[in-house]
Design an enzyme around this catalytic site. Structure first.
Site, PDB file in Angstrom:
ATOM      1  N   LYS A 254       0.852  -1.226   0.254  1.00 51.19           N
ATOM      2  CA  LYS A 254      -0.002   0.003   0.022  1.00 51.19           C
ATOM      3  C   LYS A 254       0.876   1.179  -0.067  1.00 51.19           C
ATOM      4  O   LYS A 254       0.700   2.174  -0.779  1.00 51.19           O
ATOM      5  CB  LYS A 254      -1.042  -0.022   1.292  1.00 51.19           C
ATOM      6  CG  LYS A 254      -1.808   1.056   1.511  1.00 51.19           C
ATOM      7  CD  LYS A 254      -2.783   0.829   2.495  1.00 51.19           C
ATOM      8  CE  LYS A 254      -3.419   2.339   2.857  1.00 51.19           C
ATOM      9  NZ  LYS A 254      -4.266   2.334   4.074  1.00 51.19           N
TER      10      LYS A 254
ATOM     11  N   HIS B 243      -5.021 -33.078  17.740  1.00 52.09           N
ATOM     12  CA  HIS B 243      -3.779 -33.945  18.218  1.00 52.09           C
ATOM     13  C   HIS B 243      -2.453 -32.898  18.627  1.00 52.09           C
ATOM     14  O   HIS B 243      -1.508 -33.350  18.765  1.00 52.09           O
ATOM     15  CB  HIS B 243      -3.355 -34.760  16.807  1.00 52.09           C
ATOM     16  CG  HIS B 243      -4.417 -35.569  16.570  1.00 52.09           C
ATOM     17  ND1 HIS B 243      -4.718 -36.840  17.217  1.00 52.09           N
ATOM     18  CD2 HIS B 243      -5.503 -35.605  15.737  1.00 52.09           C
ATOM     19  CE1 HIS B 243      -5.877 -37.571  16.641  1.00 52.09           C
ATOM     20  NE2 HIS B 243      -6.396 -36.670  15.758  1.00 52.09           N
TER      21      HIS B 243
ATOM     22  N   LYS C 175       9.582  -0.693  13.965  1.00 53.62           N
ATOM     23  CA  LYS C 175      10.112  -0.286  12.804  1.00 53.62           C
ATOM     24  C   LYS C 175      11.160   0.588  13.059  1.00 53.62           C
ATOM     25  O   LYS C 175      12.180   0.432  12.352  1.00 53.62           O
ATOM     26  CB  LYS C 175       8.956   0.243  11.930  1.00 53.62           C
ATOM     27  CG  LYS C 175       8.038  -0.880  11.466  1.00 53.62           C
ATOM     28  CD  LYS C 175       7.004  -0.170  10.459  1.00 53.62           C
ATOM     29  CE  LYS C 175       5.883  -0.886  10.142  1.00 53.62           C
ATOM     30  NZ  LYS C 175       4.897  -0.346   9.022  1.00 53.62           N
TER      31      LYS C 175
ATOM     32  N   GLU D 217      -4.438  -6.449  15.019  1.00 57.07           N
ATOM     33  CA  GLU D 217      -4.129  -5.300  14.616  1.00 57.07           C
ATOM     34  C   GLU D 217      -5.335  -3.965  14.547  1.00 57.07           C
ATOM     35  O   GLU D 217      -4.980  -2.965  14.940  1.00 57.07           O
ATOM     36  CB  GLU D 217      -3.326  -5.067  13.100  1.00 57.07           C
ATOM     37  CG  GLU D 217      -2.555  -3.939  12.698  1.00 57.07           C
ATOM     38  CD  GLU D 217      -1.679  -4.383  11.434  1.00 57.07           C
ATOM     39  OE1 GLU D 217      -2.556  -4.270  10.532  1.00 57.07           O
ATOM     40  OE2 GLU D 217      -0.471  -4.571  11.454  1.00 57.07           O
TER      41      GLU D 217
ATOM     42  N   GLY E  42      -4.880  -1.761   4.840  1.00 57.03           N
ATOM     43  CA  GLY E  42      -4.073  -2.695   4.446  1.00 57.03           C
ATOM     44  C   GLY E  42      -4.697  -4.229   4.731  1.00 57.03           C
ATOM     45  O   GLY E  42      -4.761  -5.150   3.942  1.00 57.03           O
ATOM     46  N   ARG E  43      -5.315  -4.445   5.951  1.00 55.28           N
ATOM     47  CA  ARG E  43      -5.637  -5.788   6.545  1.00 55.28           C
ATOM     48  C   ARG E  43      -7.431  -6.114   5.793  1.00 55.28           C
ATOM     49  O   ARG E  43      -7.776  -6.839   5.869  1.00 55.28           O
ATOM     50  CB  ARG E  43      -5.724  -6.013   7.846  1.00 55.28           C
ATOM     51  CG  ARG E  43      -6.203  -4.744   8.647  1.00 55.28           C
ATOM     52  CD  ARG E  43      -5.945  -4.758  10.151  1.00 55.28           C
ATOM     53  NE  ARG E  43      -6.258  -3.719  10.909  1.00 55.28           N
ATOM     54  CZ  ARG E  43      -5.832  -2.436  11.065  1.00 55.28           C
ATOM     55  NH1 ARG E  43      -4.529  -2.535  10.547  1.00 55.28           N
ATOM     56  NH2 ARG E  43      -6.448  -1.520  11.668  1.00 55.28           N
TER      57      ARG E  43
ATOM     58  N   GLU F 246      10.474  -4.566   4.256  1.00 57.82           N
ATOM     59  CA  GLU F 246      10.519  -5.991   4.239  1.00 57.82           C
ATOM     60  C   GLU F 246      10.256  -6.352   2.953  1.00 57.82           C
ATOM     61  O   GLU F 246      10.954  -6.787   1.769  1.00 57.82           O
ATOM     62  CB  GLU F 246       9.567  -6.814   4.793  1.00 57.82           C
ATOM     63  CG  GLU F 246      10.042  -7.100   6.454  1.00 57.82           C
ATOM     64  CD  GLU F 246       9.367  -6.000   7.242  1.00 57.82           C
ATOM     65  OE1 GLU F 246       8.927  -4.873   6.856  1.00 57.82           O
ATOM     66  OE2 GLU F 246       9.123  -6.257   8.432  1.00 57.82           O
TER      67      GLU F 246
HETATM   68  O1  F6P Z   1       3.308  -2.676   9.687  1.00 54.86           O
HETATM   69  C1  F6P Z   1       2.024  -3.125   9.625  1.00 54.86           C
HETATM   70  C2  F6P Z   1       1.399  -2.661   8.361  1.00 54.86           C
HETATM   71  O2  F6P Z   1       1.347  -1.313   7.981  1.00 54.86           O
HETATM   72  C3  F6P Z   1       0.181  -3.499   8.089  1.00 54.86           C
HETATM   73  O3  F6P Z   1      -0.942  -2.654   8.512  1.00 54.86           O
HETATM   74  C4  F6P Z   1       0.155  -3.682   6.581  1.00 54.86           C
HETATM   75  O4  F6P Z   1      -0.868  -4.541   6.203  1.00 54.86           O
HETATM   76  C5  F6P Z   1       1.346  -3.888   6.381  1.00 54.86           C
HETATM   77  O5  F6P Z   1       2.245  -3.325   7.322  1.00 54.86           O
HETATM   78  C6  F6P Z   1       2.099  -3.635   5.006  1.00 54.86           C
HETATM   79  O6  F6P Z   1       1.938  -2.439   4.605  1.00 54.86           O
HETATM   80  P1  F6P Z   1       2.302  -2.095   3.128  1.00 54.86           P
HETATM   81  O7  F6P Z   1       0.900  -2.391   2.247  1.00 54.86           O
HETATM   82  O8  F6P Z   1       2.014  -0.553   3.016  1.00 54.86           O
HETATM   83  O9  F6P Z   1       3.526  -2.628   2.736  1.00 54.86           O
END
Ligand code: F6P
Length: 536
Positions: A196, A371, A500, A340, A254-255, A202
């Site tokens: 987003k 199990h 972060k 979240e 995002g979620r 990452e």
């Molecule tokens: O760090 C949390 C977050 O902001 C989430 O809310 C989001 O889904 C995820 O990181 C990834 O964010 P992006 O889509 O901006 O890479």
């Protein structure tokens, strides 16, 4: 007495009431369940009686759930700490019209959807190819909401999968991307960078790694990249052609984003028609949520059961137990969605909460969990409300006997949790095995199940795209209702920021370019050990 206090008193009053006693009232199962779009939600195996339900519904009314729900659907800026509307529902109600800041957002939503459909058709038909031929593999690079939704959905809809293979890379751990790319041919792979913000460390680190990998085999790596983001300037800076950039607006959290561009990998895997069937199922749940009275409203009821267990009974966790192997990623998806969204410590106006916020959510598919951790659910000292879900029908008609066993296990677990086994029953079993005296007593006590452990069951016809869409939308709205009742903002996530920031500040300590002045002794010692292991 306030409704909240009445519910607290009610929870104390019924704390030790055996669940089975509730079934002495005729037709309890029917009156403590509700149905929508073929989904049957049974909450009769909880300690909620008619009086408690009335109070819970009164609480939802008092907390303004209906008004807030309308505000969400109509584009009001209910994400108050970020000044944003919350309109993921617009991504699946494509015919509608919704105003944000006086402008209809739907033409742009429809246009992006149409571009995704055209791209999916082109790729699936071999008109869009890699530099070595038709695309055989798609790698979605994203994390959190840019990973969990599509990864869950691709697995959930596996019976409809007739497109390229899909892979998901999320972790910054190089092992993840290394192992995924190791089996792929760069010349027939499409890399989707799903972010987003297009700043997530990452994702951007993995995207760079993928671009280097692609460059080892193809002359124009960027031509096999697509981007899903709200940040058009950043996708351009990364070098991705605008024709393969699918944008969305900041009012998609995002979620909550798998219904739009973030779902591109799913659309490529199952095709636009199947993707749209999923949207239609979610849209049907939206209509139900928006119009059904609270007593029959599935998301509201799920939320009220959740609030009852967490806030009033004090049960800190919630197990989600899909008896559906293809929903294996649902618990992980719900962990982000619920924790979240509702893992907050202050109310909308910034005041400290005087009650707990959202529960810890966890789970695994049945029967595997049986199990592993069900022992604790049945006999541990903590009560863990369980949310079972199962389809009446599987996708493998020749394995119907296995499906029957699956359903039998699902129903048996909720029955066992409720019924338990008394000491007298356990003694009888031991006596039949020939034990007596002190040894009989000792062995019997290990075989007692306290019972009266609450659970709900969601029974759906079959995991079709429509049903899957409806289930996910059901949980989204459940989280929303719980958040409104708790008075918190379910749509921000400030709690992820500190870690972060500190990670960024620690990188120079780990590579030796900073001495880490001001850091605590533990962190410095761990960093020093890391540097020593690197030979630094
Ligand atoms: O760090 C949390 C977050 O902001 C989430 O809310 C989001 O889904 C995820 O990181 C990834 O964010 P992006 O889509 O901006 O890479």
């Amino acid at each position: 007495m306030t409704i909240w206090n009445k519910l607290s008193a009610q929870a104390e009053a019924v704390r030790n009431r055996p669940l089975l006693e509730l079934f002495e009232i005729e037709a309890r199962a029917g009156s403590f369940s509700a149905e929508a779009g073929g989904l049957l939600f049974d909450y009769s195996k909880t300690n909620i009686d008619a009086e408690t339900r009335d109070l819970l519904i009164a609480l939802a009314e008092e907390r303004g759930v209906a008004a807030r729900r309308e505000a969400m659907f109509t584009g009001a800026k209910i994400n108050e700490t970020e000044g944003r509307a919350v309109l993921h529902t617009a991504l699946r109600n494509l015919d509608g019209s919704v105003l944000v800041d006086g402008a209809d957002v739907m033409p742009a939503v429809r246009e992006t959807h149409a571009r995704m459909v055209a791209f999916a058709h082109d790729l699936r038909a071999g008109r869009f190819t890699g530099q070595g031929g038709a695309i055989t593999d798609v790698v979605n690079i994203g994390i959190g909401g840019s990973d969990l939704g599509p990864a869950m959905a691709v697995l959930a809809l596996a019976p409809y999968h007739d497109g390229p293979r899909c892979h998901f890379v999320s972790n910054v751990d190089g092992a993840h991307i290394h192992d995924i790319l190791a089996g792929l041919n760069p010349a027939t792979t499409l890399v989707i960078v799903a972010s987003k913000t297009f700043t997530t460390i990452e994702t951007m680190t993995n995207a760079e790694t993928a671009r280097r990998w692609m460059a080892t085999k193809v002359s124009d790596p960027a031509a096999q990249f697509a981007a899903l983001s709200t940040a058009g300037d950043k996708t351009a800076a990364f070098g991705i052609d605008p024709s393969r950039v699918f944008g969305f607006e900041d009012w998609v959290g995002g979620r909550y984003s798998m219904w739009g561009p973030i779902g591109l990998s799913l659309m490529l895997a199952v095709g636009p028609e199947t993707f749209d069937r999923m949207l239609a199922g979610a849209a049907a749940m939206d209509r139900h949520f928006r119009t059904a009275p609270f007593a029959q409203n599935l998301p509201v009821l799920l939320a009220l059961v959740g609030i009852w267990h967490n806030q009033f009974c004090g049960y800190a966790t919630r197990a989600v137990l899909p008896y559906e192997q293809r929903l294996a990623r649902l618990p992980a998806y719900l962990q982000q969605l619920e924790m979240e969204s509702n893992g907050k410590r202050v109310s909308m106006d910034g005041a400290d909460l005087s009650y707990h916020s959202g529960p810890v959510v966890w789970g695994e598919p049945g029967t595997n969990g049986q199990h592993a951790f069900y022992q604790l659910i049945h006999q541990g000292t903590r009560v863990i409300p369980c949310e079972f879900m199962v389809g009446a029908e599987g996708h493998e008609p020749d394995l119907a006997h296995q499906h029957l066993l699956l359903v039998a296990n699902c129903l048996a677990q909720s029955e066992a949790l409720m019924r338990g086994r008394s000491l007298d029953e356990a003694r009888e079993i031991m006596r039949a095995k020939g034990l007596e005296g002190a040894e009989l007593e000792r062995q019997a006590r290990h075989r007692v199940f306290p019972g009266s452990r609450p659970s709900t069951t969601l029974l759906y016809p079959k995991l079709t795209p429509e049903t899957f869409g409806a289930i996910v939308a059901l949980y989204e709205h459940r989280v929303f209702v719980e958040g409104v009742i708790l008075g918190i903002n379910s749509f921000d996530q400030w709690g992820v920021e500190l870690g972060k920031e500190l990670a960024l500040a620690l990188a120079p300590v780990l590579d030796g370019s900073s001495d880490g002045a001001g850091k605590d002794g533990s962190t410095l010692r761990l960093a020093a050990r890391f540097r020593a292991a690197q030979g630094g």
